[in-house]
Write a protein that holds these residues in place. Structure first.
Motif, PDB file in Angstrom:
ATOM      1  N   ASP A 280      -4.694   5.067  -1.881  1.00  0.00           N
ATOM      2  CA  ASP A 280      -5.418   6.052  -2.691  1.00  0.00           C
ATOM      3  C   ASP A 280      -5.462   5.501  -4.125  1.00  0.00           C
ATOM      4  OD1 ASP A 280      -6.581   8.209  -3.861  1.00  0.00           O
ATOM      5  OD2 ASP A 280      -5.048   9.663  -3.286  1.00  0.00           O
ATOM      6  N   MET A 281      -6.478   4.680  -4.402  1.00  0.00           N
ATOM      7  CA  MET A 281      -6.497   3.865  -5.619  1.00  0.00           C
ATOM      8  C   MET A 281      -6.611   4.682  -6.906  1.00  0.00           C
ATOM      9  SD  MET A 281      -6.165   0.738  -4.505  1.00  0.00           S
ATOM     10  CE  MET A 281      -6.614  -0.245  -5.912  1.00  0.00           C
ATOM     11  N   LYS A 282      -7.096   5.909  -6.800  1.00  0.00           N
ATOM     12  CA  LYS A 282      -7.206   6.709  -8.029  1.00  0.00           C
ATOM     13  C   LYS A 282      -5.839   6.987  -8.649  1.00  0.00           C
ATOM     14  CE  LYS A 282      -7.096  11.497  -6.280  1.00  0.00           C
ATOM     15  NZ  LYS A 282      -6.790  11.199  -4.867  1.00  0.00           N
ATOM     16  N   GLU A 283      -4.781   6.916  -7.828  1.00  0.00           N
ATOM     17  CA  GLU A 283      -3.436   7.196  -8.321  1.00  0.00           C
ATOM     18  C   GLU A 283      -3.020   6.229  -9.438  1.00  0.00           C
ATOM     19  OE1 GLU A 283      -1.568   9.772  -7.501  1.00  0.00           O
ATOM     20  OE2 GLU A 283      -3.107  10.505  -6.129  1.00  0.00           O
TER      21      GLU A 283
ATOM     22  N   LEU B  33      -1.820  -1.755  -9.560  1.00  0.00           N
ATOM     23  CA  LEU B  33      -0.704  -1.701 -10.505  1.00  0.00           C
ATOM     24  C   LEU B  33      -0.920  -2.658 -11.670  1.00  0.00           C
ATOM     25  CD1 LEU B  33       2.243  -1.494  -7.947  1.00  0.00           C
ATOM     26  CD2 LEU B  33       1.558   0.295  -9.566  1.00  0.00           C
ATOM     27  N   LEU B  34      -1.497  -3.823 -11.376  1.00  0.00           N
ATOM     28  CA  LEU B  34      -1.802  -4.787 -12.438  1.00  0.00           C
ATOM     29  C   LEU B  34      -2.811  -4.202 -13.412  1.00  0.00           C
ATOM     30  CD1 LEU B  34      -2.611  -8.568 -11.883  1.00  0.00           C
ATOM     31  CD2 LEU B  34      -3.905  -7.183 -13.474  1.00  0.00           C
ATOM     32  N   ALA B  35      -3.886  -3.634 -12.885  1.00  0.00           N
ATOM     33  CA  ALA B  35      -4.917  -3.037 -13.746  1.00  0.00           C
ATOM     34  C   ALA B  35      -4.321  -1.909 -14.579  1.00  0.00           C
ATOM     35  CB  ALA B  35      -6.074  -2.519 -12.895  1.00  0.00           C
TER      36      ALA B  35
ATOM     37  N   TRP C  76      -3.611  -3.570   2.302  1.00  0.00           N
ATOM     38  CA  TRP C  76      -3.146  -2.380   1.571  1.00  0.00           C
ATOM     39  C   TRP C  76      -2.235  -2.793   0.418  1.00  0.00           C
ATOM     40  CZ3 TRP C  76       1.011   0.293  -0.154  1.00  0.00           C
ATOM     41  CH2 TRP C  76       0.860   1.664  -0.396  1.00  0.00           C
ATOM     42  N   PHE C  77      -1.276  -3.676   0.701  1.00  0.00           N
ATOM     43  CA  PHE C  77      -0.327  -4.098  -0.342  1.00  0.00           C
ATOM     44  C   PHE C  77      -1.026  -4.894  -1.446  1.00  0.00           C
ATOM     45  CE2 PHE C  77       2.897  -3.319   3.008  1.00  0.00           C
ATOM     46  CZ  PHE C  77       3.728  -2.477   2.281  1.00  0.00           C
ATOM     47  N   LEU C  78      -1.984  -5.721  -1.074  1.00  0.00           N
ATOM     48  CA  LEU C  78      -2.701  -6.503  -2.088  1.00  0.00           C
ATOM     49  C   LEU C  78      -3.513  -5.595  -3.004  1.00  0.00           C
ATOM     50  CD1 LEU C  78      -3.866  -9.468   0.165  1.00  0.00           C
ATOM     51  CD2 LEU C  78      -2.174  -9.574  -1.685  1.00  0.00           C
ATOM     52  N   LEU C  79      -4.151  -4.579  -2.428  1.00  0.00           N
ATOM     53  CA  LEU C  79      -4.898  -3.628  -3.261  1.00  0.00           C
ATOM     54  C   LEU C  79      -3.947  -2.814  -4.133  1.00  0.00           C
ATOM     55  CD1 LEU C  79      -7.589  -2.376  -0.709  1.00  0.00           C
ATOM     56  CD2 LEU C  79      -8.020  -3.655  -2.823  1.00  0.00           C
ATOM     57  N   GLU C  80      -2.799  -2.432  -3.570  1.00  0.00           N
ATOM     58  CA  GLU C  80      -1.816  -1.710  -4.366  1.00  0.00           C
ATOM     59  C   GLU C  80      -1.369  -2.534  -5.566  1.00  0.00           C
ATOM     60  OE1 GLU C  80       2.550   0.378  -3.691  1.00  0.00           O
ATOM     61  OE2 GLU C  80       2.208  -1.705  -3.081  1.00  0.00           O
ATOM     62  N   GLN C  81      -1.057  -3.803  -5.323  1.00  0.00           N
ATOM     63  CA  GLN C  81      -0.588  -4.672  -6.407  1.00  0.00           C
ATOM     64  C   GLN C  81      -1.667  -4.880  -7.465  1.00  0.00           C
ATOM     65  OE1 GLN C  81       2.450  -6.969  -3.352  1.00  0.00           O
ATOM     66  NE2 GLN C  81       0.763  -8.126  -4.254  1.00  0.00           N
ATOM     67  N   GLU C  82      -2.898  -4.996  -7.030  1.00  0.00           N
ATOM     68  CA  GLU C  82      -3.989  -5.162  -7.985  1.00  0.00           C
ATOM     69  C   GLU C  82      -4.192  -3.890  -8.798  1.00  0.00           C
ATOM     70  OE1 GLU C  82      -6.720  -7.748  -9.803  1.00  0.00           O
ATOM     71  OE2 GLU C  82      -5.047  -8.066  -8.411  1.00  0.00           O
TER      72      GLU C  82
END
Length: 277
Positions: A255-258, A16-18, A8-14
């Motif tokens: 929730d990656m759309k955020e 935020l990077l994008a 979850w944290f790795l996807l969140e960080q990615e």
């Protein structure tokens, strides 16, 4: 207290990077112009190429997780794409076709957003992003067109086929006003994107054209980011449903759309906006 998994944290960080790369790139492109603002074109190209690469790779990762009980793909699956934005976009469209997601249907190969994405693909190649150094050092990667010259051609395409007659007339008037104001009393040492020196009047026309073209280019890219947000939202929904029975309950997928909520494709809003998010 809510506990999240390492995934979850790795996807969140990615995410935020994008988000940061795309926003920085849109802002730089909107501010870039001739003279001492020419370097901002390079900033825009770097940030946007990285931002789209990471966004499209997130699509591949989320699709794999949704199909494999939230197990991410191995590194080779993602690494093999390198910085190839066209190949990543084609794979994203294939995922959409398989899943019945229509968000990218409007983006045909001859559309402005895809033309710009193709340009960013060329820039991401070593022959693009190292163009100046390669030419200085006699490197083997010299066959690609100068990115700044290429952008000037995209700006010409936008001015020729995407702007309103009023916008075109405004650029011409800026040159006429400069000519009236300065006459022969001033000279220009500023060159166009193709390194050709310009007179005072033509400088004002070209600066206005590049500013107008940037507005339309930013809008084109925002529409693409907004469509990719829809794709990512659909994939997140599929991934959440793919959680295997008996799992600990720790969320694996944000929730990656955020991370892409900044990209609302309201034309008037986007055309006025100078800083992102």
């Amino acid at each position: 207290m809510m506990v999240f998994s390492a995934t979850w944290f790795l996807l969140e960080q990615e995410g935020l990077l994008a988000q940061a790369c795309l926003c920085n790139g849109l802002t730089a492109l909107r501010r870039a112009n001739l003279g001492d603002k020419k370097g901002l074109f390079y900033s825009a190209f770097f940030e946007l190429s990285i931002g789209f690469e990471r966004t499209l790779k997130l699509v591949l990762i989320l699709d794999h997780m949704a199909r494999n009980q939230l197990t991410p793909p191995d590194s080779k699956t993602v690494e093999d794409y390198g910085h190839k934005l066209r190949a990543l976009f084609d794979s994203t469209k294939a995922i959409c076709t398989t899943r019945g997601v229509t968000a990218l249907d409007a983006f045909q190969s001859d559309s402005l957003p895809i033309a710009i994405l193709g340009f960013l693909d060329d820039f991401a190649h070593p022959g693009g992003r190292y163009s100046n150094i390669n030419k200085l050092t006699g490197h083997k990667h010299q066959s690609m067109a100068d990115p700044i010259v290429q952008w000037g051609e995209i700006a010409n395409r936008i001015m020729g086929g995407h702007v309103t007659p009023r916008e075109r007339k405004r650029a011409e008037l800026n040159g006429q006003m400069a000519n009236v104001a300065f006459g022969n009393a001033a000279a220009s040492l500023i060159s166009d994107l193709n390194q050709q020196l310009m007179g005072v009047a033509s400088l004002h026309v070209r600066a206005s054209e590049l500013d107008t073209a940037a507005k339309h280019a930013v809008y084109a890219l925002v529409t693409l980011i907004a469509a990719l947000r829809e794709v990512i939202d659909s994939l997140c929904d599929s991934a959440w449903k793919a959680s295997p029975a008996g799992r600990s309950g720790m969320p694996d997928v944000p929730d990656m759309k955020e991370f892409f909520q900044f990209a609302w494709a309201d034309r008037q809003y986007v055309m006025r906006k100078r800083m992102w998010p």
